[in-house]
Scaffold this active site. Structure first.
Site, PDB file in Angstrom:
ATOM      1  CE1 TYR A 146     -11.791 -14.017  -0.757  1.00  0.00           C
ATOM      2  CE2 TYR A 146     -10.172 -14.308  -1.220  1.00  0.00           C
ATOM      3  CZ  TYR A 146     -10.418 -13.603  -0.877  1.00  0.00           C
ATOM      4  OH  TYR A 146      -9.564 -12.999  -0.108  1.00  0.00           O
ATOM      5  CG  ASP A 238     -10.439 -14.279  -9.770  1.00  0.00           C
ATOM      6  OD1 ASP A 238      -8.925 -14.071 -10.476  1.00  0.00           O
ATOM      7  OD2 ASP A 238     -10.483 -14.126  -9.302  1.00  0.00           O
ATOM      8  CE  LYS A 266      -4.582 -17.686  -4.312  1.00  0.00           C
ATOM      9  NZ  LYS A 266      -6.286 -17.392  -4.909  1.00  0.00           N
TER      10      LYS A 266
HETATM   11  C1  LIG Z   1      -6.356 -16.682  -4.006  1.00  0.00           C
HETATM   12  C2  LIG Z   1      -7.361 -16.069  -5.120  1.00  0.00           C
HETATM   13  C3  LIG Z   1      -7.986 -14.145  -4.697  1.00  0.00           C
HETATM   14  C4  LIG Z   1      -6.932 -13.683  -4.077  1.00  0.00           C
HETATM   15  O1  LIG Z   1      -5.914 -13.304  -4.002  1.00  0.00           O
HETATM   16  P1  LIG Z   1      -4.847 -12.826  -2.943  1.00  0.00           P
HETATM   17  O2  LIG Z   1      -3.639 -12.930  -3.538  1.00  0.00           O
HETATM   18  O3  LIG Z   1      -4.902 -13.748  -1.665  1.00  0.00           O
HETATM   19  O4  LIG Z   1      -5.160 -11.631  -2.684  1.00  0.00           O
HETATM   20  C5  LIG Z   1      -8.638 -13.928  -6.134  1.00  0.00           C
HETATM   21  N1  LIG Z   1      -9.019 -14.583  -6.396  1.00  0.00           N
HETATM   22  C6  LIG Z   1      -9.230 -15.867  -6.822  1.00  0.00           C
HETATM   23  C7  LIG Z   1      -9.548 -16.847  -7.438  1.00  0.00           C
HETATM   24  C8  LIG Z   1      -8.177 -16.742  -5.874  1.00  0.00           C
HETATM   25  O5  LIG Z   1      -8.542 -17.852  -5.904  1.00  0.00           O
END
Ligand SMILES: *Cc1c(COP(=O)(O)O)cnc(C)c1O
Length: 421
Positions: A146, A238, A266
């Protein structure tokens, strides 16, 4: 005795009038486990209190940011101090520089950085930049990873998509999705089937944590690094979850691999809306205003958000923070594995149990999990004051605020909950 949730029930009925599905982000709606979500009144350290006064040991941690625990005094103070000076200026501000220094010390591959307001913005912008740099349109992602909810990335995505069994979103033009190739995770041979010369970038969670937790096989990331590099494609790691979580320098520090571009979110916002992307200076300098790739944000580099991020990363830089986190996580994880069984995985302070007998190596094997059994376990834990992710396909997050007592209580609850299955 089952705790009561009268006030949460009442608010939920009202929320359903205001918000689609009652929420502002889908996983919060408990669709993966059934029942009504509780409304949180306040949080402190490892604990949440709902509006009916029930107390929970929290293993969701706002889905990753709260590595110090909730309402950490330094973070609260930083936000208060920043707010007193004004909440947004629309000019450069000194806090942006301090947070950039802290991030870049931890991530040497990020020669230049840009702050945004969410992980989604970070990945979306990094991909635009990779396309602008390589002058190629196609991107590659991995099934079940994701990367936020940008159009091009909602193809075989995990998280809410995994929970709802909606691999693709309505509203994403087929023409966009056509430029997104997907491969199964951990499939070495599949990497050889790609025409890499037409790929702008490969994006991957180096610690995949959005379909449950699935470690990459040794050598997989290395192979991806090599094949992208050999063919002029960029590698985007990511690290929105793994950054400052599995190590200060994220998975890149852990595995000794350098990304061309890294995305963060985060933890670096300490619970305020922050994301960042950064990497090779020659690539980053293609961004506006120096280059032709447009990217902007009214609130990007917001002083409150930068302040919360600075306080969080400074706390994490105290010696022994990650060792302490690992010790706590190990004392939870080792016993948890024996009690809950299933297929349990832990990487540092991230943990997950798949309710399956299968070896889980990719999205397909993750889906063999007995989600009904997980739902029962989730509710049995919630009734005992332990809040786990309301979906089989999310991970647990331990924080530095979790104490040995929290862990003992959690394990006692788990033993009882397993007995009820
Ligand atoms: C949470 C997440 C995102 C998206 O971040 P948001 O702040 O919710 O838009 C992208 N990549 C990873 C791996 C994530 O866990």
């Amino acid at each position: 005795m089952t705790p009561t949730h009268e006030y949460s029930e009442k608010l939920w009925q009202e929320a359903l009038q205001h918000f689609p599905g009652g929420v502002n982000s889908p996983v919060r709606a408990f669709r993966g486990v059934g029942g009504t979500p509780f409304f949180t009144q306040r949080a402190k350290g490892s604990r949440l209190w709902d509006v009916d006064g029930n107390e929970y040991i929290d293993y969701v941690g706002s889905w990753g940011p709260m590595i110090l625990g909730h309402a950490h005094p330094q973070v609260v103070r930083a936000v208060q101090e920043a707010a007193r000076d004004g909440t947004s200026f629309g000019t450069p501000n000194p806090r942006e520089i301090r947070l950039a220094q802290l991030v870049r010390e931890a991530f040497p591959s990020m020669q230049k950085i840009r702050f945004v307001n969410s992980g989604t913005e970070a990945t979306m912008s990094a991909i635009r930049l990779a396309r602008g740099f390589t002058k190629r349109d196609k991107i590659l992602k991995f099934e079940g990873c994701y990367h936020g909810h940008a159009d091009a990335l909602l193809v075989k995505a995990g998280s809410g998509g995994a929970t709802f069994d909606v691999p693709d979103s309505a509203g994403v033009p087929a023409d966009f999705a056509r430029n997104t190739l997907t491969l199964p995770l951990n499939d070495f041979a599949a990497l050889d089937t790609v025409n890499w010369r037409e790929i702008a970038c490969a994006i991957i969670e180096p610690i995949p944590a959005n379909m449950g937790l699935i470690p990459l096989k040794p050598g997989f990331l290395e192979k991806l690094r090599k094949v992208t590099q050999d063919n002029g494609a960029l590698l985007i790691l990511d690290e929105v979850i793994s950054g400052f979580r599995v190590a200060r320098g994220g998975a890149q520090e852990l595995f000794g691999i350098q990304a061309d571009l890294t995305t963060l979110g985060k933890i670096i916002g300490g619970g305020l809306p922050v994301g960042a992307f950064g990497g090779r200076a020659d690539v980053m300098d293609l961004l506006a205003p120096t280059g032709p790739v447009y990217q902007a944000g009214t609130l990007s580099g917001n002083p409150l958000a930068m302040g919360a991020g600075i306080a969080t990363l400074e706390e994490l830089s105290h010696s022994g923070a990650y060792e302490k986190l690992e010790r706590r996580a190990a004392s939870l994880g080792d016993e948890w594995k024996k009690i809950v069984k299933g297929h349990s995985v832990r990487i540092g302070s991230l943990f997950c149990t798949f309710f399956t007998d299968c070896e889980v190596v990719d999205y397909a094997s993750a889906k063999t999990s007995d989600t009904k059994r997980y739902a029962k376990f989730f509710h049995a834990m919630l009734n005992r004051g332990v809040y786990l992710a309301p979906s089989q396909f999310e991970v647990g997050f331990l924080s530095l605020a979790h104490t040995e007592t929290d862990i003992e209580e959690t394990l006692r609850a788990a033993a009882e909950a397993v007995g009820k299955l």
